[in-house]
Design a protein around this motif. Structure first.
Motif, mmCIF file in Angstrom:
data_model
loop_
_atom_site.group_PDB
_atom_site.id
_atom_site.type_symbol
_atom_site.label_atom_id
_atom_site.label_comp_id
_atom_site.label_asym_id
_atom_site.label_seq_id
_atom_site.Cartn_x
_atom_site.Cartn_y
_atom_site.Cartn_z
ATOM 1 N N TYR A 33 0.850 -1.192 0.000
ATOM 2 C CA TYR A 33 0.000 0.000 0.000
ATOM 3 C C TYR A 33 0.887 1.244 0.000
ATOM 4 O O TYR A 33 0.967 1.977 0.978
ATOM 5 C CB TYR A 33 -0.925 -0.002 1.211
ATOM 6 N N ALA A 35 1.973 4.676 -2.343
ATOM 7 C CA ALA A 35 1.574 5.563 -3.427
ATOM 8 C C ALA A 35 2.620 6.657 -3.633
ATOM 9 O O ALA A 35 3.399 6.969 -2.729
ATOM 10 C CB ALA A 35 0.214 6.190 -3.113
ATOM 11 N N TYR A 37 3.024 10.734 -5.309
ATOM 12 C CA TYR A 37 2.325 11.944 -5.715
ATOM 13 C C TYR A 37 3.311 12.950 -6.286
ATOM 14 O O TYR A 37 4.486 12.990 -5.898
ATOM 15 C CB TYR A 37 1.623 12.596 -4.513
ATOM 16 N N LEU A 47 -2.112 12.277 -7.611
ATOM 17 C CA LEU A 47 -1.742 10.868 -7.499
ATOM 18 C C LEU A 47 -1.129 10.380 -8.802
ATOM 19 O O LEU A 47 -1.706 10.547 -9.882
ATOM 20 C CB LEU A 47 -2.974 10.031 -7.159
ATOM 21 N N TYR A 50 -0.282 4.024 -7.431
ATOM 22 C CA TYR A 50 -0.856 3.403 -6.244
ATOM 23 C C TYR A 50 -0.523 1.908 -6.262
ATOM 24 O O TYR A 50 -0.177 1.354 -7.322
ATOM 25 C CB TYR A 50 -2.375 3.619 -6.163
ATOM 26 N N GLY A 51 -0.623 1.262 -5.101
ATOM 27 C CA GLY A 51 -0.278 -0.148 -5.034
ATOM 28 C C GLY A 51 1.148 -0.427 -5.473
ATOM 29 O O GLY A 51 1.428 -1.495 -6.024
ATOM 30 N N TYR A 88 6.245 12.972 -3.547
ATOM 31 C CA TYR A 88 6.083 12.377 -2.227
ATOM 32 C C TYR A 88 5.646 10.920 -2.334
ATOM 33 O O TYR A 88 4.820 10.585 -3.190
ATOM 34 C CB TYR A 88 5.000 13.106 -1.416
ATOM 35 N N GLN A 90 3.838 7.756 -0.022
ATOM 36 C CA GLN A 90 2.853 7.666 1.070
ATOM 37 C C GLN A 90 2.496 6.204 1.292
ATOM 38 O O GLN A 90 2.309 5.461 0.332
ATOM 39 C CB GLN A 90 1.605 8.470 0.714
ATOM 40 N N TYR A 92 -0.076 3.383 3.527
ATOM 41 C CA TYR A 92 -1.360 3.226 4.215
ATOM 42 C C TYR A 92 -1.252 2.004 5.113
ATOM 43 O O TYR A 92 -0.894 0.915 4.651
ATOM 44 C CB TYR A 92 -2.458 3.039 3.175
ATOM 45 N N PHE A 100 3.476 10.092 5.122
ATOM 46 C CA PHE A 100 4.121 10.609 3.925
ATOM 47 C C PHE A 100 5.635 10.668 4.141
ATOM 48 O O PHE A 100 6.110 10.887 5.268
ATOM 49 C CB PHE A 100 3.631 12.029 3.610
ATOM 50 N N LEU B 45 3.979 17.181 3.263
ATOM 51 C CA LEU B 45 2.614 16.792 3.569
ATOM 52 C C LEU B 45 2.553 16.057 4.899
ATOM 53 O O LEU B 45 3.422 15.235 5.208
ATOM 54 C CB LEU B 45 2.081 15.874 2.461
ATOM 55 N N SER B 100 -7.847 3.437 -4.428
ATOM 56 C CA SER B 100 -7.357 2.060 -4.374
ATOM 57 C C SER B 100 -6.077 1.954 -3.550
ATOM 58 O O SER B 100 -5.231 2.839 -3.574
ATOM 59 C CB SER B 100 -7.070 1.550 -5.792
ATOM 60 N N SER B 101 -5.960 0.843 -2.827
ATOM 61 C CA SER B 101 -4.720 0.515 -2.101
ATOM 62 C C SER B 101 -4.281 1.616 -1.151
ATOM 63 O O SER B 101 -3.083 1.836 -0.962
ATOM 64 C CB SER B 101 -3.588 0.201 -3.088
ATOM 65 N N GLY B 102 -5.249 2.303 -0.560
ATOM 66 C CA GLY B 102 -4.915 3.316 0.438
ATOM 67 C C GLY B 102 -4.346 4.602 -0.106
ATOM 68 O O GLY B 102 -3.773 5.400 0.643
ATOM 69 N N SER B 103 -4.479 4.823 -1.398
ATOM 70 C CA SER B 103 -4.004 6.075 -1.976
ATOM 71 C C SER B 103 -5.084 7.149 -1.883
ATOM 72 O O SER B 103 -6.242 6.858 -1.597
ATOM 73 C CB SER B 103 -3.625 5.860 -3.440
ATOM 74 N N LEU B 104 -4.687 8.387 -2.120
ATOM 75 C CA LEU B 104 -5.612 9.524 -2.122
ATOM 76 C C LEU B 104 -5.747 9.988 -3.557
ATOM 77 O O LEU B 104 -4.842 10.628 -4.095
ATOM 78 C CB LEU B 104 -5.091 10.626 -1.208
ATOM 79 N N TRP B 107 -8.050 15.328 -4.617
ATOM 80 C CA TRP B 107 -7.743 16.307 -3.586
ATOM 81 C C TRP B 107 -8.484 17.608 -3.881
ATOM 82 O O TRP B 107 -8.678 17.980 -5.038
ATOM 83 C CB TRP B 107 -6.241 16.614 -3.579
#
Lengths: 109, 117
Positions: A33, A35, A37, A47, A50-51, A88, A90, A92, A100, B45, B100-104, B107
């Protein structure tokens, strides 16, 4: 608590060059998890990945993510002028829910 | 089109309170987790708080006991009640939708909170 350390702090490159950004976690990131940015001045983050390796909607294929466990990488295959920004990572998890990294600035050499 | 619009920022004295709002549209709000993330001037952030669609809540240690996140699924709105504000709470506050997968994945543009006497 998972701490994310990004390196380098600043990357000075020319358009057309390859950028390799690192994100290292103090503990294994669950289920990848992770990501990435991009943030430009005066704008919210966008974004990219992800993953750990899936590109978000509308993100060009010159951006790619890789890695697992505690070591992750964002690669920009050929820098375009609009790619100069701060990046950045990040993660989860459970506690804290999100963390972050400190960011990597990609600047024009 | 997903849209997130924050409001409620401003100048407040140390020890004061402020309530931020985030109006959401373009997606099924009730089934999505939402977060508040802040960014101090010139800094990186910092995650602030999380709320799931069903109301599970988490806070960063730096705001626990002072900030309260909530949501109104009928009004498609997210809130952040901030009490006992400190100078170090000065930041742009973003609301973000969890993907998905805990991303943001989406915004808002952010709202600036300045804590100063």
């Amino acid at each position: 608590e998972i701490v994310l350390t990004q390196s380098p702090g600043t990357l000075s490159l020319s358009p057309g060059e390859r950028a390799t950004l690192s994100c290292r976690a103090s503990q294994s990131v669950s289920s990848n998890y992770l990501a990435w940015y991009q943030q430009k001045p005066g704008q919210p983050p966008r974004l990219l990945i992800y993953g750990a390796s899936s590109r978000a909607t509308g993100i060009p294929d010159r951006f790619s993510g890789s890695g697992s466990g505690t070591d992750f990488t964002l690669t920009i295959s050929r820098l375009e002028p609009e790619d100069f920004a701060v990046y950045y990572c990040q993660q989860y998890g459970s506690s804290p829910r999100l963390t972050f990294g400190g960011g990597t600035k990609v600047e024009i050499k | 089109e997903v849209q997130l619009v924050e409001s409620g920022g401003g100048l407040v004295q140390p020890g004061g309170s402020l309530r931020l709002s985030c109006a959401a549209s373009g997606f099924t709000f009730s089934t999505n987790s939402m977060d508040w993330v802040r960014q101090a001037p010139g800094k990186g952030l910092e995650w602030v708080s999380y709320i799931s669609g069903s109301g599970t809540i988490y806070y960063a240690d730096s705001v626990k006991g002072r900030f309260t996140i909530s949501r109104d699924n009928v009004k498609y709105s997210l809130y952040l009640q901030m009490n006992s504000l400190r100078a170090e709470d000065t930041a742009v506050y973003y609301c973000a939708k969890m993907g998905s997968s805990g991303s943001l994945d989406y915004w808002g543009q952010g709202t600036l909170v300045t804590v100063s006497s």
